[in-house]
Design an enzyme around this catalytic site. Structure first.
Site, PDB file in Angstrom:
ATOM      1  N   ASP A 130      -7.781   2.229   5.312  1.00 41.83           N
ATOM      2  CA  ASP A 130      -6.617   1.410   5.822  1.00 41.83           C
ATOM      3  C   ASP A 130      -6.732  -0.276   5.782  1.00 41.83           C
ATOM      4  OD1 ASP A 130      -5.469   3.754   7.222  1.00 41.83           O
ATOM      5  OD2 ASP A 130      -7.096   3.333   8.661  1.00 41.83           O
ATOM      6  N   HIS A 173      -7.303   6.153  13.161  1.00 47.25           N
ATOM      7  CA  HIS A 173      -6.832   6.442  11.636  1.00 47.25           C
ATOM      8  C   HIS A 173      -5.570   7.466  11.681  1.00 47.25           C
ATOM      9  CE1 HIS A 173      -7.304   6.663   7.305  1.00 47.25           C
ATOM     10  NE2 HIS A 173      -7.441   7.991   7.522  1.00 47.25           N
TER      11      HIS A 173
END
Length: 338
Positions: A173, A200
């Site tokens: 990310d 996530h």
């Protein structure tokens, strides 16, 4: 806040790939024959930080290990096949990376992987708790928002739980946020650092553009579009691969980046900071990703969220119910897992 996040990570990856430092990390990759496992193992084999690389899977590991063993770097590579060889694979390891499990297909969420991957992670982490209880455990297998609580509960069951040594690898990310910001601003992505907090999956992925180094500004509509792209970047890859898998190469890069940072810190390097999904008291969610100062024993200090914008505060608030539900689902699965 972001001066403290002055981008050790790209440097760690370069160091992991290109220094002559004599280090002796003994690393196991569980799920080493898969789409993430193979390129991740290649990056780890290429690093002078690693002295032993133990590759485990339920198929093809002897071939993957033989192939990698021909590379002219110092890491000694050995393949292990099937559950009966798992204890030997884990013996003496100080870092275990787990990308094992099934990938997403178009139309699937990370949570759709739960039933298959939860059992895989519980089985593998149970073996870790028995055979290398002191190792740093780095979980890549999705859904990370549930597989980290599963790992914690498994280690508790075995009486060897240490929250400072269990990490949900959310590094992709951060890598994506850095890349996308750099593209929009015409910057070198290696010099951009955007912390990404939360979880996530989807809206639990919260990029803190307000804390970006160097400082960047976007109009609100562009900021919302950029944030949405970071949150759904995994789906972007799943769709582009059209059923042939999910993000494997970029995930392998991100996984290697995290491992190299962790090993650097274990070797005594100071000021190593990475975000990861860990046990946390920073919010009402019992697990939460924030920037972490890493050290010889894992998490040295949770650096927290820091000062964020109203837009980011709203995202944190909106992520809570999904985060807590995913965490509870993982914990309940682990309690019933035999």
């Amino acid at each position: 806040m972001l001066s403290r996040l002055a981008r050790p990570a790209a440097a760690a990856l370069r160091r992991g790939l290109a220094t002559t430092a004599q280090n002796n990390a003994q690393v196991a990759v569980l799920g080493a024959s898969g789409g993430i496992g193979q390129p991740l193992s290649l990056l780890l084999k290429n690093s002078p930080l690693v002295s032993r690389l133990s590759l485990y899977d339920i198929a093809h590991t002897p071939g993957v290990a033989a192939d990698l063993s021909h590379i002219e770097t110092r890491a000694n590579v050995k393949g292990f096949l099937g559950p009966e060889q798992l204890p030997e694979c884990l013996k003496g390891c100080n870092v275990v990376v787990i990308p094992a499990g099934v990938p997403r297909k178009p139309g699937m969420t990370r949570d759709d992987l739960f039933n298959t991957n939860a059992s895989i992670v519980a089985t593998l982490t149970s073996a870790c708790a028995k055979h290398c209880p002191e190792a740093m455990i780095c979980i890549i297998s999705n859904p990370v928002n549930s597989t980290i609580p599963i790992t914690s509960e498994v280690f508790k069951k075995h009486g060897v739980y240490n929250p400072n040594r269990i990490f949900g690898v959310t590094t992709l990310d951060i890598v994506r946020a850095n890349t996308f910001v750099a593209e929009l601003k015409g910057l070198d992505p290696a010099r951009v650092s955007v912390p990404v907090i939360g979880g996530h999956a989807g809206k639990t992925i919260i990029p803190l553009i307000s804390q970006c180094t160097p400082k960047v500004d976007f109009p609100q509509d562009q900021l919302e579009k950029l944030t949405g792209r970071i949150q759904e970047a995994g789906t972007e890859v799943v769709k582009a691969k059209a059923g042939a898998g999910s993000a494997t190469l970029s995930m392998a890069y991100a996984g290697a980046r995290f491992v190299f940072s962790l090993v650097d810190a274990m070797n005594g390097k100071e000021g190593v900071i990475e975000c990861a999904f860990v046990r946390s008291e920073e919010t009402e969610s019992p697990y939460f990703s924030t920037p972490l100062l890493l050290g010889k024993n894992g998490i040295e200090k949770n650096l927290g969220i820091g000062k964020i914008s109203p837009f980011e505060e709203k995202m944190v608030a909106e992520a809570m119910s999904e985060l807590k539900a995913s965490i509870k689902k993982g914990e309940e699965f682990a309690k019933n897992f035999k």
